[in-house]
Design a protein around this motif. Sequence first.
Motif, PDB file in Angstrom:
ATOM      1  N   ARG A 158       0.838  -1.205   0.000  1.00  0.00           N
ATOM      2  CA  ARG A 158       0.000   0.000   0.000  1.00  0.00           C
ATOM      3  C   ARG A 158       0.871   1.251   0.000  1.00  0.00           C
ATOM      4  O   ARG A 158       0.630   2.195  -0.755  1.00  0.00           O
ATOM      5  CB  ARG A 158      -0.916  -0.011   1.234  1.00  0.00           C
ATOM      6  N   HIS A 159       1.877   1.262   0.855  1.00  0.00           N
ATOM      7  CA  HIS A 159       2.789   2.407   0.922  1.00  0.00           C
ATOM      8  C   HIS A 159       3.519   2.607  -0.409  1.00  0.00           C
ATOM      9  O   HIS A 159       3.623   3.732  -0.916  1.00  0.00           O
ATOM     10  CB  HIS A 159       3.805   2.196   2.044  1.00  0.00           C
ATOM     11  N   LEU A 160       4.027   1.507  -0.977  1.00  0.00           N
ATOM     12  CA  LEU A 160       4.816   1.596  -2.207  1.00  0.00           C
ATOM     13  C   LEU A 160       4.005   2.117  -3.386  1.00  0.00           C
ATOM     14  O   LEU A 160       4.534   2.811  -4.252  1.00  0.00           O
ATOM     15  CB  LEU A 160       5.396   0.220  -2.546  1.00  0.00           C
ATOM     16  N   THR A 161       2.714   1.773  -3.421  1.00  0.00           N
ATOM     17  CA  THR A 161       1.884   2.224  -4.541  1.00  0.00           C
ATOM     18  C   THR A 161       1.612   3.721  -4.491  1.00  0.00           C
ATOM     19  O   THR A 161       1.133   4.296  -5.471  1.00  0.00           O
ATOM     20  CB  THR A 161       0.539   1.471  -4.570  1.00  0.00           C
ATOM     21  N   LYS A 162       1.914   4.357  -3.383  1.00  0.00           N
ATOM     22  CA  LYS A 162       1.751   5.807  -3.276  1.00  0.00           C
ATOM     23  C   LYS A 162       3.031   6.541  -3.656  1.00  0.00           C
ATOM     24  O   LYS A 162       3.130   7.759  -3.563  1.00  0.00           O
ATOM     25  CB  LYS A 162       1.300   6.183  -1.858  1.00  0.00           C
ATOM     26  N   THR A 163       4.054   5.771  -4.051  1.00  0.00           N
ATOM     27  CA  THR A 163       5.295   6.343  -4.579  1.00  0.00           C
ATOM     28  C   THR A 163       5.297   6.149  -6.091  1.00  0.00           C
ATOM     29  O   THR A 163       4.343   5.631  -6.664  1.00  0.00           O
ATOM     30  CB  THR A 163       6.519   5.640  -3.964  1.00  0.00           C
ATOM     31  N   ASN A 164       6.377   6.532  -6.725  1.00  0.00           N
ATOM     32  CA  ASN A 164       6.478   6.340  -8.177  1.00  0.00           C
ATOM     33  C   ASN A 164       7.225   5.065  -8.536  1.00  0.00           C
ATOM     34  O   ASN A 164       7.621   4.878  -9.686  1.00  0.00           O
ATOM     35  CB  ASN A 164       7.194   7.550  -8.812  1.00  0.00           C
ATOM     36  N   LYS A 165       7.403   4.180  -7.568  1.00  0.00           N
ATOM     37  CA  LYS A 165       8.173   2.963  -7.806  1.00  0.00           C
ATOM     38  C   LYS A 165       7.338   1.908  -8.537  1.00  0.00           C
ATOM     39  O   LYS A 165       6.131   1.806  -8.335  1.00  0.00           O
ATOM     40  CB  LYS A 165       8.687   2.399  -6.475  1.00  0.00           C
ATOM     41  N   VAL A 166       8.022   1.135  -9.382  1.00  0.00           N
ATOM     42  CA  VAL A 166       7.389   0.011 -10.086  1.00  0.00           C
ATOM     43  C   VAL A 166       7.532  -1.218  -9.192  1.00  0.00           C
ATOM     44  O   VAL A 166       8.649  -1.617  -8.848  1.00  0.00           O
ATOM     45  CB  VAL A 166       8.045  -0.230 -11.457  1.00  0.00           C
ATOM     46  N   VAL A 167       6.398  -1.818  -8.820  1.00  0.00           N
ATOM     47  CA  VAL A 167       6.384  -2.818  -7.747  1.00  0.00           C
ATOM     48  C   VAL A 167       5.908  -4.181  -8.256  1.00  0.00           C
ATOM     49  O   VAL A 167       4.912  -4.277  -8.968  1.00  0.00           O
ATOM     50  CB  VAL A 167       5.460  -2.358  -6.593  1.00  0.00           C
ATOM     51  N   LEU A 168       6.637  -5.223  -7.849  1.00  0.00           N
ATOM     52  CA  LEU A 168       6.194  -6.606  -8.052  1.00  0.00           C
ATOM     53  C   LEU A 168       5.964  -7.231  -6.687  1.00  0.00           C
ATOM     54  O   LEU A 168       6.865  -7.261  -5.845  1.00  0.00           O
ATOM     55  CB  LEU A 168       7.245  -7.411  -8.819  1.00  0.00           C
ATOM     56  N   ALA A 169       4.753  -7.719  -6.461  1.00  0.00           N
ATOM     57  CA  ALA A 169       4.426  -8.440  -5.229  1.00  0.00           C
ATOM     58  C   ALA A 169       4.366  -9.928  -5.538  1.00  0.00           C
ATOM     59  O   ALA A 169       3.801 -10.337  -6.560  1.00  0.00           O
ATOM     60  CB  ALA A 169       3.084  -7.957  -4.674  1.00  0.00           C
ATOM     61  N   ILE A 170       4.947 -10.732  -4.660  1.00  0.00           N
ATOM     62  CA  ILE A 170       4.963 -12.184  -4.856  1.00  0.00           C
ATOM     63  C   ILE A 170       4.403 -12.856  -3.612  1.00  0.00           C
ATOM     64  O   ILE A 170       4.911 -12.644  -2.504  1.00  0.00           O
ATOM     65  CB  ILE A 170       6.395 -12.698  -5.119  1.00  0.00           C
ATOM     66  N   ASP A 171       3.359 -13.656  -3.795  1.00  0.00           N
ATOM     67  CA  ASP A 171       2.827 -14.477  -2.714  1.00  0.00           C
ATOM     68  C   ASP A 171       3.468 -15.849  -2.838  1.00  0.00           C
ATOM     69  O   ASP A 171       3.049 -16.675  -3.645  1.00  0.00           O
ATOM     70  CB  ASP A 171       1.305 -14.568  -2.810  1.00  0.00           C
ATOM     71  N   ALA A 172       4.531 -16.082  -2.043  1.00  0.00           N
ATOM     72  CA  ALA A 172       5.273 -17.342  -2.107  1.00  0.00           C
ATOM     73  C   ALA A 172       4.811 -18.330  -1.050  1.00  0.00           C
ATOM     74  O   ALA A 172       5.517 -19.291  -0.734  1.00  0.00           O
ATOM     75  CB  ALA A 172       6.766 -17.067  -1.961  1.00  0.00           C
ATOM     76  N   ASP A 173       3.635 -18.093  -0.502  1.00  0.00           N
ATOM     77  CA  ASP A 173       3.058 -18.986   0.504  1.00  0.00           C
ATOM     78  C   ASP A 173       1.999 -19.857  -0.161  1.00  0.00           C
ATOM     79  O   ASP A 173       1.038 -19.333  -0.730  1.00  0.00           O
ATOM     80  CB  ASP A 173       2.424 -18.142   1.623  1.00  0.00           C
ATOM     81  N   PRO A 174       2.151 -21.199  -0.132  1.00  0.00           N
ATOM     82  CA  PRO A 174       1.132 -22.062  -0.744  1.00  0.00           C
ATOM     83  C   PRO A 174      -0.263 -21.824  -0.177  1.00  0.00           C
ATOM     84  O   PRO A 174      -1.266 -22.017  -0.870  1.00  0.00           O
ATOM     85  CB  PRO A 174       1.624 -23.477  -0.419  1.00  0.00           C
ATOM     86  N   ASP A 175      -0.333 -21.399   1.080  1.00  0.00           N
ATOM     87  CA  ASP A 175      -1.617 -21.059   1.691  1.00  0.00           C
ATOM     88  C   ASP A 175      -1.927 -19.605   1.349  1.00  0.00           C
ATOM     89  O   ASP A 175      -1.793 -18.704   2.162  1.00  0.00           O
ATOM     90  CB  ASP A 175      -1.549 -21.265   3.203  1.00  0.00           C
TER      91      ASP A 175
END
Length: 250
Positions: free
Chosen positions: A24-41
């Motif tokens: 949420r914080h990063l999306t309020k910056t100008n950064k290009v963001v990749l989020a990875i859900d590496a949890d099988p659950d």
Amino acid sequence: MTKVIALTGKGGTGKTAITSLLIRHLTKTNKVVLAIDADPDTNLPETLGCEVSKTVGDMKQFMQDERDNLPPDVNKQSIFESKLYEVLEEMPKYDLIVMGRPEGSGCYCYVNNLLRGIMDKLVKNYDVVIIDTEAGLEHFSRKMIRDVDELIVVTDGSRRGLRTAERIRDLTEELDTNIKNIVVVANKVTDTNKDEIKSTAEGLNLELIGTVPMDSIIAERDLKGIPLFDLPDESVAVQEVNKIAKKLGL
């Protein structure tokens, strides 16, 4: 230069909630963001309020069943890369990859390797990559998490949680994971245990960079299954996570 951040910790500490608030914080910056859900659950998409159509687990079935049946003149690497982009979900303010659960029995080794290959291909395209890992220690021995700039160990107010953080730190030092820095974030903190948490962390020589207060808004949303991504700015958890992000240079 891409900054890679991974979050880990024992189950029930609110690791995924902290991950979503950092995104949420990063999306309020100008950064290009990749989020990875590496949890099988898989829980990160729900806390972010988004739906995922395909996961790395889905990709596994194709790669195992079909690749050996392809003609010898077909470039298998190009097939892998085309499938890669099928599991990349492009959201308005960030991209998302979800590990998911593979179909059938067996271990997660192949899916882990696929996810590692995807990360190796894509990481350089982003300013920040943030990874929500599975709880516990096993994924470190599999070297699923490596080449990380900041490993954030999320703990609760218990001594057990901080002991887990200590074990994670010690384990990553033993393994060749190339984790540059390890920090601790205490979550669900109250006025009664805040000083004790700080004292215990100091005694264990853990770098505590933030104490996220118990937030009634998050508790209510968790109970109702409402995403955390659009929490109001006045949320005490949001405010503390924003401070933590700034300490990490985000």
